[in-house]
Motif scaffolding. Structure first.
Motif, PDB file in Angstrom:
ATOM      1  N   ARG A   1     -51.002  28.648   3.796  1.00 57.36           N
ATOM      2  CA  ARG A   1     -52.041  28.446   2.778  1.00 57.36           C
ATOM      3  C   ARG A   1     -53.211  27.699   3.401  1.00 57.36           C
ATOM      4  NH1 ARG A   1     -48.641  25.474  -1.832  1.00 57.36           N
ATOM      5  NH2 ARG A   1     -50.514  25.873  -3.073  1.00 57.36           N
ATOM      6  N   PRO A   2     -54.396  27.817   2.811  1.00 56.25           N
ATOM      7  CA  PRO A   2     -55.520  27.034   3.323  1.00 56.25           C
ATOM      8  C   PRO A   2     -55.238  25.541   3.161  1.00 56.25           C
ATOM      9  CG  PRO A   2     -56.276  28.693   1.758  1.00 56.25           C
ATOM     10  CD  PRO A   2     -54.780  28.685   1.692  1.00 56.25           C
TER      11      PRO A   2
ATOM     12  N   LEU B   1     -48.732  26.118   6.398  1.00 56.53           N
ATOM     13  CA  LEU B   1     -49.682  26.858   7.237  1.00 56.53           C
ATOM     14  C   LEU B   1     -50.001  28.233   6.660  1.00 56.53           C
ATOM     15  CD1 LEU B   1     -48.531  26.014  10.902  1.00 56.53           C
ATOM     16  CD2 LEU B   1     -50.207  24.863   9.473  1.00 56.53           C
TER      17      LEU B   1
ATOM     18  N   PRO C   1     -62.013  19.762  12.324  1.00 56.03           N
ATOM     19  CA  PRO C   1     -60.978  20.546  13.002  1.00 56.03           C
ATOM     20  C   PRO C   1     -61.086  22.028  12.603  1.00 56.03           C
ATOM     21  CG  PRO C   1     -60.009  18.597  11.981  1.00 56.03           C
ATOM     22  CD  PRO C   1     -61.429  18.674  11.515  1.00 56.03           C
ATOM     23  N   VAL C   2     -60.794  22.905  13.570  1.00 53.99           N
ATOM     24  CA  VAL C   2     -61.004  24.346  13.332  1.00 53.99           C
ATOM     25  C   VAL C   2     -60.183  24.900  12.165  1.00 53.99           C
ATOM     26  CG1 VAL C   2     -61.766  24.967  15.649  1.00 53.99           C
ATOM     27  CG2 VAL C   2     -59.307  24.838  15.162  1.00 53.99           C
ATOM     28  N   TRP C   3     -59.054  24.255  11.871  1.00 51.94           N
ATOM     29  CA  TRP C   3     -58.205  24.835  10.814  1.00 51.94           C
ATOM     30  C   TRP C   3     -58.715  24.528   9.406  1.00 51.94           C
ATOM     31  CZ3 TRP C   3     -56.500  20.754  13.904  1.00 51.94           C
ATOM     32  CH2 TRP C   3     -56.229  19.536  13.257  1.00 51.94           C
ATOM     33  N   LEU C   4     -59.785  23.702   9.319  1.00 50.10           N
ATOM     34  CA  LEU C   4     -60.360  23.451   7.984  1.00 50.10           C
ATOM     35  C   LEU C   4     -61.405  24.523   7.662  1.00 50.10           C
ATOM     36  CD1 LEU C   4     -60.862  19.566   7.729  1.00 50.10           C
ATOM     37  CD2 LEU C   4     -58.937  20.952   6.985  1.00 50.10           C
ATOM     38  N   ASP C   5     -61.018  25.785   7.854  1.00 56.29           N
ATOM     39  CA  ASP C   5     -61.991  26.868   7.674  1.00 56.29           C
ATOM     40  C   ASP C   5     -61.792  27.580   6.337  1.00 56.29           C
ATOM     41  OD1 ASP C   5     -59.549  27.952   8.198  1.00 56.29           O
ATOM     42  OD2 ASP C   5     -60.152  29.112   9.957  1.00 56.29           O
ATOM     43  N   GLY C   6     -60.957  26.968   5.474  1.00 56.24           N
ATOM     44  CA  GLY C   6     -60.757  27.561   4.161  1.00 56.24           C
ATOM     45  C   GLY C   6     -59.797  28.733   4.155  1.00 56.24           C
ATOM     46  N   LYS C   7     -59.223  29.028   5.331  1.00 52.39           N
ATOM     47  CA  LYS C   7     -58.271  30.148   5.394  1.00 52.39           C
ATOM     48  C   LYS C   7     -56.881  29.635   5.740  1.00 52.39           C
ATOM     49  CE  LYS C   7     -61.734  33.210   7.377  1.00 52.39           C
ATOM     50  NZ  LYS C   7     -62.311  32.920   8.689  1.00 52.39           N
ATOM     51  N   ALA C   8     -55.875  30.439   5.409  1.00 56.24           N
ATOM     52  CA  ALA C   8     -54.517  30.077   5.799  1.00 56.24           C
ATOM     53  C   ALA C   8     -54.389  30.204   7.310  1.00 56.24           C
ATOM     54  CB  ALA C   8     -53.510  30.990   5.109  1.00 56.24           C
ATOM     55  N   ALA C   9     -53.654  29.285   7.942  1.00 60.82           N
ATOM     56  CA  ALA C   9     -53.512  29.318   9.397  1.00 60.82           C
ATOM     57  C   ALA C   9     -52.537  30.399   9.842  1.00 60.82           C
ATOM     58  CB  ALA C   9     -53.055  27.957   9.906  1.00 60.82           C
ATOM     59  N   LEU C  10     -51.519  30.634   9.010  1.00 57.80           N
ATOM     60  CA  LEU C  10     -50.514  31.635   9.395  1.00 57.80           C
ATOM     61  C   LEU C  10     -50.821  32.986   8.770  1.00 57.80           C
ATOM     62  CD1 LEU C  10     -46.864  30.175   9.292  1.00 57.80           C
ATOM     63  CD2 LEU C  10     -47.890  31.479  11.145  1.00 57.80           C
TER      64      LEU C  10
END
Lengths: 204, 466
Positions: B50-51, B48, A195-204
């Motif tokens: 945080r990673p 959200l 999934p794209v959100w597992l990119d090591g960065k915060a989503a918000l």
């Protein structure tokens, strides 16, 4: 003996569309058919098989495993009295005897007017409110013989129609995923990436 | 403050820390409006921000134990998925049907958004791309409340595409069962969700985390487990572990039913509260009804071996209860006072499990039925002493070796610790034997009394009549 109505076919397709594989919609569609007819007709099960890509034998095979599905008409009101430990400790056996007497049928039987089917049920997850029962899966707690009598009288007189729908309808509200908000289901084999959100960065 | 919320029958309030039941005091606790007015979806925002891997670490550090029965830590479970295999799914186990248990039903009826928020946090942290929320078929109100909550949360942008404007997107699909206890077992739940008869799968190879729904990595979490996550995200693992003990942090919802003055569902501090506290303290059940003597209690749902007053001072903590010969299971205590007919009480539970056997494993399918038949005739006063041995023999064919039971000072018994060995795939078969074994080990004289009674009928009567 009826297949699903036009309206229910639309609902069925909406439900099927939420799953990565159509067969996952089997139990929800069986509920839909039971809601339509009060029990599962052969034609409805054949129809469900066509909709999810299974044989009617497979549909019956699944349906017959589950307690809630009925293959012949039951009363308008299915009265399930719990007999598992917590309810038994608080007098469910006496309540069952009383219910049989009041309705004039044994456990599993249906009254001549087709209004009530009485069943011995297993734990209904209301153990602190024993003895409990469900009418078409709506609870009554700490039920005395007098409570039972007035419940039956109210149901017979049609006083609880707003609260308790006829047998077949469980939830009166369905989930609807708005077309513009839903992600949509895809067969598992068409996904391989993380999934794209597992990119090591915060989503918000 | 002590009392019952009229709109949440069964739930009893008190001055204890509340993690999952904090909104129960509001009559409209299930609405999005109330949820947003009481920090709703703030845990999702915190997550959200945080990673994903940090969110996972936070849950791991907090040691959120699974609340469904096995007590396996959620953070560890999420970590068991194989690297690089996608898609992964979340299946929420809301098929609560263990005798004596109800907390998931209350959580779904009274605070559906909290559960939804917990699902979203889990999906984000563990990279799960679709969530299926499986609710027990007989729970009409829970299905309605969750359906409305899902519809409202979709409309408000909390579920679906680009949640809160981010690149995190996930669907939550409401799914519901049709009446089968065994479907509460995670692999049976997955079978059912695939449209099949709900029969458990063999583990290995079908460990859901590696090989679950459609053969993909699948996390199956209990409703109460997930309901803990919004609070955890808002307050952090340190605050979470400050409640309860090191091995059992946080709180737990426990239903106490049967012969107590105030049966109810209580949110208690995990690992600390003892059975004596729960049964006797005024803030909980306030004692046994009519101030009768306590005879026995089931500490962790119908599947759990029974305790007697000897075990009252044990805390609600998994390893200690396990060493004492039982389990905490799903957080359900059923209390039997001195008036209880023990063989008849055991029969209600054995009948339940015999009825709910899916039929896949012979020891359970045949054994459960035979346990019920034999026990039934003993209860009816038609048993022989050979029947009591037969019960043990059938039980041993389901669970070889010593079956766990509690210690008892008066009987000179030492505890046989949990767990049992089993010849079946899942715990339904052993659960049919658990009440029989407990009753026979701890109250054998009550069985023998019935048999003796039968033998007092003069056997020569038949001959005399001829």
């Amino acid at each position: 003996m009826s297949r699903l109505s036009e309206g229910n076919i639309r609902l069925a397709n909406e439900i099927i569309g939420r799953y990565p594989r159509p067969r996952s919609a089997m139990i929800p569609l069986l509920h839909l058919a039971q809601q339509q007819d009060g029990y599962l007709t052969n034609d409805a099960m054949v129809h469900i098989g066509e909709l999810v890509g299974s044989t009617s034998a497979e549909v019956y095979g699944t349906a017959s495993f589950y307690e809630m599905f009925k293959f012949e008409p039951v009363g308008k009101y299915l009265v399930n009295i719990c007999g598992t430990l917590s309810c038994a400790l608080m007098g469910s056996e006496e309540l069952m005897h009383h219910a049989e007497h009041k309705l004039g049928v044994k456990m599993g039987g249906t009254t001549d007017d087709g209004l009530f089917t009485l069943e011995h049920a297993e734990c209904q997850a209301a153990c602190t409110e024993a003895p409990c029962l469900q009418v078409n899966y709506r609870y009554r707690f700490r039920v005395t013989a007098a409570d039972f009598d007035s419940l039956i009288d109210d149901l017979s007189a049609g006083r609880l129609v707003d609260e308790i729908p006829a047998h077949g309808t469980v939830a009166r509200v369905a989930q609807h995923i708005p077309r513009d908000r839903g992600v949509g289901a895809v067969p598992p084999e068409s996904v391989t990436e993380a999934p794209v959100w597992l990119d090591g960065k915060a989503a918000l | 403050m002590t009392g019952t919320y009229a709109h949440a029958p069964g739930f009893i309030v008190g001055d204890r820390p509340k993690i999952v039941t904090s909104r129960f005091e509001y009559e409209d606790s299930y609405t999005l409006t109330r949820y947003l007015a009481t920090d709703g979806y703030q845990g999702l925002r915190a997550a959200l921000s945080r990673p994903a891997n940090e969110v996972h670490d936070e849950v791991r550090t907090a040691t959120v134990l699974g609340r469904g029965g096995a007590g396996f830590p959620a953070g560890t479970k999420w970590g068991l998925t194989p690297q690089g295999v996608y898609p992964r799914y979340l299946v929420v186990n809301g098929d609560e049907s263990e005798p004596g248990t109800y907390k998931d039903r209350l959580l779904m009826e009274r605070d559906p958004h909290q559960l939804i928020e917990g699902c979203l946090i889990a999906c984000y942290a563990a990279g799960l791309s679709q969530c299926f929320l499986y609710i027990r078929g007989e729970m009409a109100l829970a299905q309605e409340r969750v359906a409305v909550a899902l519809n409202d949360a979709y409309a408000a942008g909390y579920i679906g595409k680009n949640i809160l404007g981010t690149h995190f997107s996930v669907d939550i699909v409401l799914h519901w069962g049709a009446g089968a206890y065994v479907v509460g077992e995670e692999t049976a739940l997955i079978e059912s969700l695939e449209g099949n008869r709900g029969m458990p799968r063999l583990k290995p190879p079908f460990f859901p985390a590696a090989n679950g729904l459609y053969g993909q990595p699948t996390i199956v979490n209990n409703v109460e487990t997930l309901a803990n996550l919004p609070w955890l995200m808002c307050n952090g693992a340190e605050a979470y572990t400050a409640i309860g003990t090191k091995t059992s942090p946080g709180t737990r919802m426990v239903a106490v039913s049967g012969h107590v003055k105030r049966p109810g569902v209580y949110e208690i501090v995990n690992g600390v509260t003892t059975f004596r506290d729960l049964l006797y303290k005024d803030e909980f059940c306030g004692g046994i009804r009519n101030d009768n003597e306590l005879k026995a209690f089931v500490p962790g749902g119908g599947s759990a071996p029974w305790f007697t007053p000897d075990q009252l001072d044990l805390p609600f903590e998994g390893s200690q209860v396990g060493a004492a010969g039982s389990m905490l299971g799903s957080g359900a205590i059923m209390v039997m006072d001195e008036t209880t007919d023990i063989p008849a009480a055991a029969l209600t539970l054995t009948r339940f499990y015999a009825h709910e056997s899916c039929g896949k494993c012979t020891p359970c399918r045949e054994g459960g039925t035979w346990l019920e038949r034999i026990l039934s005739r003993v209860v009816d006063g038609k048993g022989t002493s050979a029947d009591l041995e037969q019960l043990i023999e059938v039980g041993t064919s389901i669970c070889p070796g010593d079956f766990p039971h509690a210690s008892n000072e008066k009987l000179g018994l030492t505890a046989v610790p949990f767990p049992y060995k089993m010849n079946t795939i899942c715990f339904v078969g052993p659960s049919a034997y658990a009440p029989v074994n407990s009753a026979l080990v701890l109250f054998r004289e009550e069985f023998e009394a019935r048999i003796v009674k039968r033998h007092t009928i003069p056997v020569t009567a038949v001959g005399a009549a001829l």
